[in-house]
Design a protein around this motif. Structure first.
Motif, PDB file in Angstrom:
ATOM      1  N   GLU A 202      34.706  64.419  83.910  1.00  0.00           N
ATOM      2  CA  GLU A 202      35.601  63.472  84.839  1.00  0.00           C
ATOM      3  C   GLU A 202      36.888  64.137  84.586  1.00  0.00           C
ATOM      4  N   ILE A 203      37.669  64.516  85.907  1.00  0.00           N
ATOM      5  CA  ILE A 203      39.102  64.880  85.674  1.00  0.00           C
ATOM      6  C   ILE A 203      40.156  63.746  86.093  1.00  0.00           C
ATOM      7  N   ILE A 204      41.206  63.662  85.245  1.00  0.00           N
ATOM      8  CA  ILE A 204      42.183  62.704  85.514  1.00  0.00           C
ATOM      9  C   ILE A 204      43.611  63.618  85.971  1.00  0.00           C
ATOM     10  N   ILE A 205      43.728  63.527  87.242  1.00  0.00           N
ATOM     11  CA  ILE A 205      45.128  64.368  87.656  1.00  0.00           C
ATOM     12  C   ILE A 205      46.459  63.404  87.095  1.00  0.00           C
ATOM     13  N   PHE A 206      47.130  64.354  86.652  1.00  0.00           N
ATOM     14  CA  PHE A 206      48.347  63.711  85.978  1.00  0.00           C
ATOM     15  C   PHE A 206      49.477  64.336  86.519  1.00  0.00           C
ATOM     16  N   ASN A 207      50.464  63.181  86.892  1.00  0.00           N
ATOM     17  CA  ASN A 207      51.911  63.684  87.163  1.00  0.00           C
ATOM     18  C   ASN A 207      52.922  62.781  86.710  1.00  0.00           C
ATOM     19  N   ASN A 208      54.141  63.430  86.463  1.00  0.00           N
ATOM     20  CA  ASN A 208      55.105  62.251  86.155  1.00  0.00           C
ATOM     21  C   ASN A 208      54.804  61.084  85.472  1.00  0.00           C
ATOM     22  N   GLY A 209      53.804  61.261  84.222  1.00  0.00           N
ATOM     23  CA  GLY A 209      53.656  60.270  83.326  1.00  0.00           C
ATOM     24  C   GLY A 209      52.577  59.326  83.838  1.00  0.00           C
ATOM     25  N   GLN A 210      51.954  59.506  85.114  1.00  0.00           N
ATOM     26  CA  GLN A 210      51.162  58.694  85.404  1.00  0.00           C
ATOM     27  C   GLN A 210      49.956  59.363  86.278  1.00  0.00           C
ATOM     28  N   ILE A 211      49.092  58.575  86.155  1.00  0.00           N
ATOM     29  CA  ILE A 211      47.543  58.903  86.680  1.00  0.00           C
ATOM     30  C   ILE A 211      47.558  58.904  88.198  1.00  0.00           C
ATOM     31  N   GLN A 212      47.309  59.925  88.815  1.00  0.00           N
ATOM     32  CA  GLN A 212      47.172  60.159  90.363  1.00  0.00           C
ATOM     33  C   GLN A 212      45.959  59.596  90.950  1.00  0.00           C
ATOM     34  N   GLN A 213      44.865  60.292  89.976  1.00  0.00           N
ATOM     35  CA  GLN A 213      43.207  60.138  90.532  1.00  0.00           C
ATOM     36  C   GLN A 213      42.459  60.462  89.636  1.00  0.00           C
ATOM     37  N   ILE A 214      41.501  59.737  89.515  1.00  0.00           N
ATOM     38  CA  ILE A 214      40.507  60.374  88.574  1.00  0.00           C
ATOM     39  C   ILE A 214      39.198  60.463  89.389  1.00  0.00           C
ATOM     40  N   GLY A 215      38.275  61.429  89.074  1.00  0.00           N
ATOM     41  CA  GLY A 215      37.280  61.737  89.651  1.00  0.00           C
ATOM     42  C   GLY A 215      36.560  62.982  89.430  1.00  0.00           C
ATOM     43  N   LEU A 216      35.369  63.342  89.951  1.00  0.00           N
ATOM     44  CA  LEU A 216      34.819  64.635  89.785  1.00  0.00           C
ATOM     45  C   LEU A 216      35.530  65.682  90.550  1.00  0.00           C
ATOM     46  N   ALA A 217      35.326  67.048  90.421  1.00  0.00           N
ATOM     47  CA  ALA A 217      36.017  67.814  91.216  1.00  0.00           C
ATOM     48  C   ALA A 217      35.872  67.825  92.454  1.00  0.00           C
ATOM     49  N   GLN A 218      34.541  67.745  92.801  1.00  0.00           N
ATOM     50  CA  GLN A 218      34.597  67.424  94.469  1.00  0.00           C
ATOM     51  C   GLN A 218      34.919  66.572  95.119  1.00  0.00           C
ATOM     52  N   GLU A 219      35.241  65.382  94.281  1.00  0.00           N
ATOM     53  CA  GLU A 219      35.640  64.239  94.986  1.00  0.00           C
ATOM     54  C   GLU A 219      37.232  64.450  95.032  1.00  0.00           C
TER      55      GLU A 219
END
Ligand code: ADP
Ligand code: MG
Length: 235
Positions: A202-219
């Motif tokens: 699973e990938i957690i996209i992180f920016n400015n100390g906040q989670i932007q989105q969690i998902g699989l690469a393709q999602e």
């Protein structure tokens, strides 16, 4: 649930480094924290490990609230980008270090270090010092040193960052294979999208100390929630 983070806040100079962060990670998963430099990834890992304190919020590790939990009680293995091996200790003693602190008996230490050295195919280097080894070898030692204490959780902060690309790829494959066998909950921090896509559950996209989105690469590619995710994840 292996890691549960509730409303975590960390500020410096009146700015949020971590901004009311909530996150759950299931036991045995490998999740990647992917985000630009300065987004708070290392700060989050250091707080989970107990090297640094949050201003507010809660962290639960395998069901235990960490508020009053010492670093040694957290059962966490940590690997940094720059290996951070002890230069004055041999390979053997580097791997043994965490076990010695925990006063594990010398016979068990001897056995476990040998086992780990075999695993990374460096049995014949046990009496070497870090300066006598290559970057890839040092990083393999840093991995097994973190694993020697049989952690429940493994935190990897850009562990391949200092390596050239061939070594990096080999080591990445080795780690994937290895983590499949040992089943330890792992958070990998990287700013390298390729790396994240290749090895994560699973990938957690992180920016400015906040989670932007969690998902699989393709999602993340197909359904970005925010313009940040869309621009950050270039297919
Ligand atoms: N102790 C601190 N005091 C002040 N600022 C800090 C401190 N620790 C981190 N920062 C700042 O917090 C931000 C996030 O840092 P960091 O967690 O290292 O980001 P990343 O690992 O994603 O590159 C950066 O802007 C950094 O300068
Ligand atoms: Mg960092």
């Amino acid at each position: 649930m292996s890691i549960l983070i509730e409303n975590l806040v960390k500020k410096a100079n009146n700015q949020y480094i971590l901004n009311h962060l909530n996150l759950e990670i299931k036991t045995g998963k490998l999740v990647t924290l992917l985000g630009p430099s300065g987004s708070g990834k290392s700060t989050l890992l250091r707080i989970i490990a107990g090297f640094e304190e949050a201003d507010s919020g809660n962290i639960w590790l395998t069901g235990k609230n960490t508020t009053n939990l010492k670093i040694q009680e957290r059962q966490i293995g940590f690997v940094f980008q720059d290996y951070a091996l002890f230069p004055h200790l041999t390979v053997f003693e580097n791997i043994a270090f965490g076990m010695r602190i925990r006063q594990i008996d010398p016979k068990t230490i001897q056995f476990r270090v040998q086992e780990l050295l075999q695993l990374i195919e460096l049995e014949n280097k046990s009496q070497y010092y870090p300066f006598q080894l290559s970057g890839g070898q040092k990083q393999r030692i840093a991995f097994v040193r973190a694993l020697a204490i049989e952690p429940k959780i493994l935190l990897l902060d850009e562990p391949f960052g200092a390596l050239d690309s061939q070594v990096r790829q080999n080591l990445r494959r080795w780690l994937c294979h290895f983590l499949n066998e040992i089943q330890v909950t792992t958070i990998l921090v990287t700013h390298d999208q390729q790396e994240a896509f290749e090895i994560s559950d699973e990938i957690i996209i992180f920016n400015n100390g906040q989670i932007q989105q969690i998902g699989l690469a393709q999602e993340l590619i197909d359904y970005p929630y925010t313009s940040f995710v869309q621009s950050f994840i270039a297919p």
